[in-house]
Design a protein around this motif. Structure first.
Motif, mmCIF file in Angstrom:
data_model
loop_
_atom_site.group_PDB
_atom_site.id
_atom_site.type_symbol
_atom_site.label_atom_id
_atom_site.label_comp_id
_atom_site.label_asym_id
_atom_site.label_seq_id
_atom_site.Cartn_x
_atom_site.Cartn_y
_atom_site.Cartn_z
ATOM 1 N N GLN A 278 -5.905 8.030 2.783
ATOM 2 C CA GLN A 278 -7.330 7.884 2.501
ATOM 3 C C GLN A 278 -8.027 7.039 3.566
ATOM 4 O O GLN A 278 -9.144 7.366 4.007
ATOM 5 C CB GLN A 278 -7.537 7.247 1.121
ATOM 6 C CG GLN A 278 -7.273 8.175 -0.027
ATOM 7 C CD GLN A 278 -7.494 7.498 -1.369
ATOM 8 O OE1 GLN A 278 -7.577 6.283 -1.466
ATOM 9 N NE2 GLN A 278 -7.583 8.312 -2.418
ATOM 10 N N ILE A 279 -7.409 5.964 3.998
ATOM 11 C CA ILE A 279 -7.992 5.109 5.045
ATOM 12 C C ILE A 279 -8.139 5.879 6.348
ATOM 13 O O ILE A 279 -9.181 5.825 7.009
ATOM 14 C CB ILE A 279 -7.148 3.824 5.230
ATOM 15 C CG1 ILE A 279 -7.290 2.929 3.992
ATOM 16 C CG2 ILE A 279 -7.566 3.076 6.488
ATOM 17 C CD1 ILE A 279 -6.359 1.737 3.978
ATOM 18 N N ILE A 280 -7.104 6.630 6.724
ATOM 19 C CA ILE A 280 -7.153 7.427 7.959
ATOM 20 C C ILE A 280 -8.242 8.498 7.849
ATOM 21 O O ILE A 280 -9.005 8.722 8.793
ATOM 22 C CB ILE A 280 -5.774 8.047 8.254
ATOM 23 C CG1 ILE A 280 -4.797 6.935 8.676
ATOM 24 C CG2 ILE A 280 -5.879 9.105 9.347
ATOM 25 C CD1 ILE A 280 -3.364 7.386 8.802
ATOM 26 N N ALA A 281 -8.351 9.145 6.698
ATOM 27 C CA ALA A 281 -9.385 10.170 6.502
ATOM 28 C C ALA A 281 -10.780 9.565 6.601
ATOM 29 O O ALA A 281 -11.691 10.156 7.196
ATOM 30 C CB ALA A 281 -9.187 10.866 5.161
ATOM 31 N N ILE A 282 -10.948 8.366 6.021
ATOM 32 C CA ILE A 282 -12.249 7.685 6.099
ATOM 33 C C ILE A 282 -12.581 7.323 7.541
ATOM 34 O O ILE A 282 -13.708 7.533 8.016
ATOM 35 C CB ILE A 282 -12.261 6.439 5.187
ATOM 36 C CG1 ILE A 282 -12.257 6.863 3.723
ATOM 37 C CG2 ILE A 282 -13.458 5.551 5.487
ATOM 38 C CD1 ILE A 282 -12.006 5.731 2.743
ATOM 39 N N MET B 190 0.836 -1.185 0.000
ATOM 40 C CA MET B 190 0.000 0.000 0.000
ATOM 41 C C MET B 190 0.879 1.246 0.000
ATOM 42 O O MET B 190 1.903 1.291 0.659
ATOM 43 C CB MET B 190 -0.881 0.035 1.239
ATOM 44 C CG MET B 190 -2.041 -0.901 1.204
ATOM 45 S SD MET B 190 -3.086 -0.572 2.609
ATOM 46 C CE MET B 190 -4.616 -0.499 1.825
ATOM 47 N N LYS B 191 0.382 2.203 -0.742
ATOM 48 C CA LYS B 191 1.100 3.465 -0.844
ATOM 49 C C LYS B 191 0.686 4.379 0.312
ATOM 50 O O LYS B 191 -0.321 4.168 0.977
ATOM 51 C CB LYS B 191 0.776 4.127 -2.178
ATOM 52 C CG LYS B 191 1.188 3.341 -3.374
ATOM 53 C CD LYS B 191 0.787 4.104 -4.617
ATOM 54 C CE LYS B 191 1.021 3.254 -5.841
ATOM 55 N NZ LYS B 191 0.521 3.878 -7.035
ATOM 56 N N ILE B 192 1.452 5.416 0.480
ATOM 57 C CA ILE B 192 1.148 6.416 1.525
ATOM 58 C C ILE B 192 -0.185 7.090 1.244
ATOM 59 O O ILE B 192 -0.942 7.371 2.166
ATOM 60 C CB ILE B 192 2.292 7.441 1.606
ATOM 61 C CG1 ILE B 192 3.441 6.812 2.351
ATOM 62 C CG2 ILE B 192 1.836 8.719 2.224
ATOM 63 C CD1 ILE B 192 4.426 7.742 2.951
ATOM 64 N N SER B 193 -0.488 7.328 0.005
ATOM 65 C CA SER B 193 -1.772 7.966 -0.331
ATOM 66 C C SER B 193 -2.947 7.073 0.062
ATOM 67 O O SER B 193 -4.003 7.554 0.481
ATOM 68 C CB SER B 193 -1.828 8.309 -1.820
ATOM 69 O OG SER B 193 -1.760 7.134 -2.603
ATOM 70 N N ASP B 194 -2.778 5.746 -0.045
ATOM 71 C CA ASP B 194 -3.837 4.817 0.387
ATOM 72 C C ASP B 194 -4.036 4.898 1.906
ATOM 73 O O ASP B 194 -5.170 4.881 2.398
ATOM 74 C CB ASP B 194 -3.489 3.383 -0.026
ATOM 75 C CG ASP B 194 -3.489 3.183 -1.533
ATOM 76 O OD1 ASP B 194 -4.177 3.964 -2.228
ATOM 77 O OD2 ASP B 194 -2.797 2.258 -2.009
#
Length: 167
Positions: A8-12, A1-5
């Motif tokens: 996104q998970i943390i934001a969700i 998993m990339k940092i951007s993923d």
């Protein structure tokens, strides 16, 4: 998993937590706004003299069951005919009020303990101290024309009291 993923998970997850907290707060606000609120206070009616009443009123939005109500005095002095036991296990609707006459000469503070239950089971317990001599120093005058009969004076004073109540 990339940092951007991961971002996104943390934001969700953060938005999910905020949504759940917001829904919980909204639910609590709705329940508080729609619950019964029983209050006990001194009510006076002034016609040709002050009449004192103890009022028990539901200011809330839902009905409630009074499971227990008792009264005591700050000095042990309670009027003999002051019995509220008939209210126990009784339902009081929104806006409904019960009053009990209080002798004008009675001046001790009355302390009321009331326990009431919402229709879905939540129990509330309140204690109210009612200062029964709160009107003792208020200025009250009664005027009459010398040409008026006793009946005419009483009618005029009653009409004035009614008008005053609606102002």
């Amino acid at each position: 998993m990339k940092i951007s993923d991961w971002i996104q998970i943390i934001a969700i997850l953060v938005s999910l937590i905020i949504s759940v907290l917001s829904l919980t707060q909204t639910r609590r606000s709705i329940l508080d706004a729609n619950r019964p609120y029983i209050s006990i206070y001194l009510e006076t009616i002034d016609t040709t003299y002050f009449e004192k009443y103890i009022a028990i009123k539901n200011f809330g939005k839902t009905s409630t069951v009074i499971t227990h109500i008792s009264v005591r005095s700050n000095n042990g002095d309670i009027p003999n005919d002051f019995d509220l036991s008939s209210l126990n296990d009784g339902i009081i609707a929104p806006g409904q009020k019960f009053t009990n006459f209080l002798d004008d000469g009675f001046g001790s503070d009355l302390i009321f303990d009331i326990i009431y239950k919402e229709l879905h089971g939540k129990i509330h317990s309140e204690t109210y101290t009612v200062k029964t001599n709160i009107t003792d120093t208020l200025l009250w005058t009664s005027r009459s024309n010398s040409s008026d009969s006793v009946e005419a004076t009483a009618i005029k004073q009653s009409a004035q009291s009614i008008i005053k109540a609606f102002k």
